[in-house]
Design a protein around this motif. Structure first.
Motif, short mmCIF file in Angstrom:
data_model
loop_
_atom_site.label_atom_id
_atom_site.label_comp_id
_atom_site.label_asym_id
_atom_site.label_seq_id
_atom_site.Cartn_x
_atom_site.Cartn_y
_atom_site.Cartn_z
N PHE A 137 -44.98 -62.01 -72.17
CA PHE A 137 -45.52 -61.37 -70.96
C PHE A 137 -44.63 -61.68 -69.75
CE2 PHE A 137 -48.44 -61.26 -67.26
CZ PHE A 137 -48.77 -59.91 -67.32
N LYS A 138 -44.17 -62.93 -69.66
CA LYS A 138 -43.30 -63.33 -68.55
C LYS A 138 -42.01 -62.50 -68.54
CE LYS A 138 -44.83 -68.16 -68.33
NZ LYS A 138 -44.41 -69.57 -68.48
N MET A 139 -41.41 -62.33 -69.73
CA MET A 139 -40.18 -61.55 -69.81
C MET A 139 -40.45 -60.07 -69.53
SD MET A 139 -37.83 -63.13 -72.88
CE MET A 139 -38.97 -62.92 -74.23
N GLU A 140 -41.54 -59.57 -70.05
CA GLU A 140 -41.90 -58.16 -69.85
C GLU A 140 -42.02 -57.83 -68.36
OE1 GLU A 140 -45.65 -55.11 -70.70
OE2 GLU A 140 -45.55 -57.03 -71.75
N LYS A 164 -31.50 -50.93 -71.77
CA LYS A 164 -31.05 -50.05 -70.68
C LYS A 164 -32.18 -49.19 -70.13
CE LYS A 164 -28.87 -47.01 -74.11
NZ LYS A 164 -27.55 -46.54 -74.57
N GLU A 165 -33.37 -49.31 -70.69
CA GLU A 165 -34.56 -48.74 -70.06
C GLU A 165 -35.74 -49.61 -70.44
OE1 GLU A 165 -36.05 -45.35 -73.23
OE2 GLU A 165 -34.64 -44.74 -71.68
N PHE A 166 -36.73 -49.66 -69.56
CA PHE A 166 -37.84 -50.59 -69.77
C PHE A 166 -38.62 -50.23 -71.03
CE2 PHE A 166 -42.33 -51.86 -68.94
CZ PHE A 166 -42.12 -53.22 -69.10
N SER A 167 -38.70 -51.18 -71.95
CA SER A 167 -39.42 -50.99 -73.21
C SER A 167 -40.28 -52.23 -73.46
CB SER A 167 -38.45 -50.80 -74.38
OG SER A 167 -37.58 -49.70 -74.14
N SER A 168 -41.58 -52.08 -73.28
CA SER A 168 -42.46 -53.25 -73.38
C SER A 168 -42.77 -53.65 -74.82
CB SER A 168 -43.76 -52.99 -72.62
OG SER A 168 -44.46 -51.90 -73.19
N PHE A 169 -42.52 -52.74 -75.77
CA PHE A 169 -42.95 -53.03 -77.15
C PHE A 169 -42.23 -54.23 -77.77
CE2 PHE A 169 -39.58 -49.79 -77.68
CZ PHE A 169 -38.75 -50.42 -78.60
N VAL A 170 -41.03 -54.56 -77.28
CA VAL A 170 -40.31 -55.71 -77.86
C VAL A 170 -40.96 -57.05 -77.52
CG1 VAL A 170 -38.04 -54.65 -78.08
CG2 VAL A 170 -38.68 -55.70 -75.92
N PHE A 171 -41.92 -57.03 -76.62
CA PHE A 171 -42.58 -58.27 -76.21
C PHE A 171 -43.98 -58.41 -76.81
CE2 PHE A 171 -39.86 -56.90 -72.59
CZ PHE A 171 -38.89 -57.87 -72.74
N LYS A 172 -44.39 -57.42 -77.61
CA LYS A 172 -45.75 -57.41 -78.14
C LYS A 172 -45.81 -57.98 -79.56
CE LYS A 172 -46.97 -54.84 -74.53
NZ LYS A 172 -47.61 -55.45 -73.36
N SER A 173 -46.89 -58.72 -79.83
CA SER A 173 -47.18 -59.24 -81.18
C SER A 173 -46.03 -60.07 -81.76
CB SER A 173 -47.51 -58.08 -82.13
OG SER A 173 -48.58 -57.32 -81.64
N ILE A 174 -45.38 -60.84 -80.91
CA ILE A 174 -44.31 -61.74 -81.37
C ILE A 174 -44.82 -63.18 -81.28
CG2 ILE A 174 -41.96 -62.57 -80.96
CD1 ILE A 174 -41.91 -59.70 -81.81
N PRO A 175 -44.76 -63.94 -82.39
CA PRO A 175 -45.16 -65.36 -82.34
C PRO A 175 -44.03 -66.20 -81.74
CG PRO A 175 -44.48 -64.79 -84.57
CD PRO A 175 -44.35 -63.54 -83.74
N LEU A 196 -38.75 -60.13 -86.31
CA LEU A 196 -39.86 -59.27 -85.88
C LEU A 196 -39.45 -58.38 -84.71
CD1 LEU A 196 -42.88 -61.74 -86.19
CD2 LEU A 196 -42.36 -59.77 -87.65
N THR A 197 -38.59 -58.90 -83.84
CA THR A 197 -38.10 -58.09 -82.71
C THR A 197 -37.24 -56.94 -83.22
OG1 THR A 197 -38.12 -60.04 -81.26
CG2 THR A 197 -36.85 -58.14 -80.52
#
Length: 198
Positions: free
Chosen positions: A84-87, A144-155, A164-165
Motif C-alpha cells: 500500500f505504501k508503494m502504491e 511507465k503508467e500507474f498500475s496498482s495490481f502489482v501491489f495486491k495480494s503479495i505476501p 507472484l509479482t
C-alpha cells in the motif's frame, strides 16, 4: 514537462528500528552503523542520475533530510503494509507528472548507477522492470503508467514476492524486463556475503 522519477524508500536511522534480523546477530549499534553505510551507498549511487529523486521516509523528524539533503525531495510513507505504501507513492508521483518511475530501497549495496540507467531504459520497451533479489523479493520495481495490481495480494517479506509479482504482470497481459539478481542485506549471511567473508 514529464520527467523520470526515482523513489527511494528509507527508514529513519534509529537504534533498534532498522534491520532487526541483522541486529539479532550483531547487535543494534553495529547494525545501525551498517544501515548508515547503506544509506551513504544509496545516496552515492543515485546522486548523479538525471531524474527527480524523492525519498519517502517511514516518518519525518528533525534532521531527517541530512542523509539526503541536496537534490532530493523528502516525503513520508503512507500508513499500511509495504504494498500500500508503494502504491500510494507511485500514484502520487504519476499524478504530479512522471513519465517513468522506479522505486528502490536502501538495503542493496550492489546497486549501481548503470543498473538504474538500464532500468529506466528497459521501460522504453517493457511495461515493467524488476530487479530480482536473491532472497526471492526484488530490490527495484519500475513502471511507465500507474498500475496498482502489482501491489495486491503479495505476501511481503517472503521468498514468493518476485514470482507472484511476475505472475501478476503476465496475468494482466503486460511485459516485464528482469535485471541482474542482486543481494539485499537482511541478515548476517547477507552481511558476510557483502563483506567478502564467505
Amino acid at each position: 514537462m514529464e520527467k523520470n522519477k526515482l523513489i527511494i524508500f528509507a527508514k529513519q536511522p534509529k537504534l533498534g528500528k532498522v534491520k532487526t534480523r541483522l541486529a539479532a546477530s550483531i547487535g543494534e549499534e553495529k547494525t545501525l552503523k551498517v544501515y548508515y553505510e547503506l544509506l551513504a551507498i544509496t545516496k552515492f549511487v543515485t546522486s548523479t542520475i538525471e531524474v527527480d529523486r524523492i525519498v519517502f521516509w517511514d516518518h519525518l523528524m528533525d534532521g531527517s533530510s541530512k542523509e539526503f539533503e541536496f537534490g532530493y525531495r523528502n516525503e513520508i510513507q503512507e500508513t499500511g503494509d509495504l504494498g500500500f505504501k508503494m502504491e500510494i507513492a507511485f500514484q502520487k508521483e504519476f499524478q504530479s507528472g512522471a513519465k517513468k518511475i522506479i522505486i528502490i530501497g536502501t538495503d542493496c549495496p550492489f546497486l549501481t548507477k548503470e543498473i538504474l540507467q538500464n532500468a529506466f531504459a528497459a521501460l522504453d520497451h517493457s511495461d515493467f522492470v524488476l530487479g530480482p533479489a536473491l532472497d526471492g523479493g526484488y530490490y527495484l520495481l519500475g513502471m511507465k503508467e500507474f498500475s496498482s495490481f502489482v501491489f495486491k495480494s503479495i505476501p511481503w517479506s517472503t521468498e514468493d514476492v518476485l514470482s507472484l509479482t511476475i505472475n501478476s504482470i503476465e496475468k494482466n497481459n503486460k511485459t516485464v524486463t528482469l535485471l541482474d539478481s542482486l543481494c539485499d542485506i537482511d541478515d548476517i549471511d547477507d552481511l558476510k556475503f557483502w563483506k567478502g567473508q564467505v
